[in-house]
Design a protein around this motif. Structure first.
Motif, PDB file in Angstrom:
ATOM      1  N   ILE A  42      11.301 -43.325  -3.319  1.00 59.15           N
ATOM      2  CA  ILE A  42      12.062 -42.669  -3.748  1.00 59.15           C
ATOM      3  C   ILE A  42      13.580 -43.702  -3.307  1.00 59.15           C
ATOM      4  O   ILE A  42      14.327 -43.930  -4.176  1.00 59.15           O
ATOM      5  N   LEU A  43      13.101 -44.783  -2.812  1.00 56.75           N
ATOM      6  CA  LEU A  43      13.963 -46.039  -2.910  1.00 56.75           C
ATOM      7  C   LEU A  43      14.365 -47.080  -4.278  1.00 56.75           C
ATOM      8  O   LEU A  43      15.613 -47.149  -5.098  1.00 56.75           O
ATOM      9  N   GLY A  44      13.145 -46.799  -5.167  1.00 61.45           N
ATOM     10  CA  GLY A  44      13.056 -46.904  -6.551  1.00 61.45           C
ATOM     11  C   GLY A  44      14.013 -46.153  -7.277  1.00 61.45           C
ATOM     12  O   GLY A  44      14.722 -46.935  -8.046  1.00 61.45           O
ATOM     13  N   VAL A  45      13.289 -45.355  -7.378  1.00 64.44           N
ATOM     14  CA  VAL A  45      13.930 -44.234  -7.724  1.00 64.44           C
ATOM     15  C   VAL A  45      15.603 -44.214  -7.719  1.00 64.44           C
ATOM     16  O   VAL A  45      16.793 -43.789  -8.594  1.00 64.44           O
ATOM     17  N   LEU A  46      16.697 -43.891  -6.886  1.00 62.96           N
ATOM     18  CA  LEU A  46      17.918 -44.289  -6.289  1.00 62.96           C
ATOM     19  C   LEU A  46      18.588 -45.222  -6.843  1.00 62.96           C
ATOM     20  O   LEU A  46      19.532 -45.038  -7.318  1.00 62.96           O
ATOM     21  N   LEU A  47      17.349 -46.725  -6.750  1.00 62.12           N
ATOM     22  CA  LEU A  47      17.625 -48.000  -7.399  1.00 62.12           C
ATOM     23  C   LEU A  47      17.896 -47.858  -9.416  1.00 62.12           C
ATOM     24  O   LEU A  47      18.825 -48.382  -9.306  1.00 62.12           O
ATOM     25  N   THR A  48      16.762 -47.147  -9.443  1.00 62.59           N
ATOM     26  CA  THR A  48      16.814 -46.915 -10.996  1.00 62.59           C
ATOM     27  C   THR A  48      18.679 -46.520 -11.633  1.00 62.59           C
ATOM     28  O   THR A  48      18.942 -46.617 -12.260  1.00 62.59           O
ATOM     29  N   LEU A  49      18.580 -45.261 -10.316  1.00 60.93           N
ATOM     30  CA  LEU A  49      19.683 -44.035 -10.890  1.00 60.93           C
ATOM     31  C   LEU A  49      20.870 -44.725 -10.969  1.00 60.93           C
ATOM     32  O   LEU A  49      21.495 -44.611 -11.584  1.00 60.93           O
ATOM     33  N   SER A  50      20.396 -45.960 -10.177  1.00 65.99           N
ATOM     34  CA  SER A  50      22.305 -46.353  -9.465  1.00 65.99           C
ATOM     35  C   SER A  50      22.369 -47.480 -10.604  1.00 65.99           C
ATOM     36  O   SER A  50      23.382 -47.686 -10.814  1.00 65.99           O
ATOM     37  N   VAL A  51      21.512 -48.185 -11.127  1.00 65.93           N
ATOM     38  CA  VAL A  51      21.226 -49.129 -12.276  1.00 65.93           C
ATOM     39  C   VAL A  51      21.710 -48.718 -13.410  1.00 65.93           C
ATOM     40  O   VAL A  51      22.290 -49.812 -13.961  1.00 65.93           O
TER      41      VAL A  51
END
Length: 157
Positions: free
Chosen positions: A112-121
């Motif tokens: 979940i955090l990986g997806v959120l980080l990817t979408l954020s960057v």
């Protein structure tokens, strides 16, 4: 001034290496667990994660280079750091509590955090987001594998 890629790489490396010192000695429990027959790539897992962490460090460096020192960049660096810590904590936490469920939870949080980080960057750097794709592909594989281990070893869930 030390280049950002050296600092980011050193932090990534220190956390990876540090995990070897905090890993509980009781790996016999994990070694005796039944494995799925398709888990033939297990010896490659440390190499795979090393490549993923290198890609993550490179991604963080690209984000830092876009807007060094800004508040949003620092927040994103914190998310990169949190993602690495959660990922690295999988083995020590699972071994310490002798619980595959702990590993599954940490793996799921990492996905979940990986997806959120990817979408954020992504709006900041498409290349930085692309470098997180190996994590997005592999982390669910690890989480699924942990779920399979739970099915094969319900007494160790």
């Amino acid at each position: 001034m030390v280049p950002s890629w050296i600092v980011i790489g050193a932090v990534t490396f220190a956390i990876m290496i540090g995990s070897f010192f905090i890993t509980p000695r009781d790996v016999k429990w994990f070694a005796r667990l039944s494995r799925p027959r398709w888990l033939v790539f297990e010896p490659l897992i440390p190499i795979i994660w090393t490549v993923i962490f290198i890609c993550g460090a490179a991604s963080a460096n690209f984000v830092w280079q876009k807007n060094p020192g800004s508040l949003i960049t620092w927040v994103l660096m914190g998310l990169y750091l949190l993602l690495e810590i959660i990922t690295i904590a999988y083995i020590p936490a699972m071994l310490r509590w002798r619980s595959l469920r702990v590993g599954e939870i940490l793996g799921s949080v990492g996905v979940i955090l990986g997806v959120l980080l990817t979408l954020s960057v992504l709006p900041i750097s498409k290349l930085a987001a692309l470098l997180l794709v190996p994590y997005l592909v592999w982390s669910p594989v690890g989480t699924y594998t942990t779920e399979e281990l739970i099915q094969l070893n319900p007494q160790d869930a």
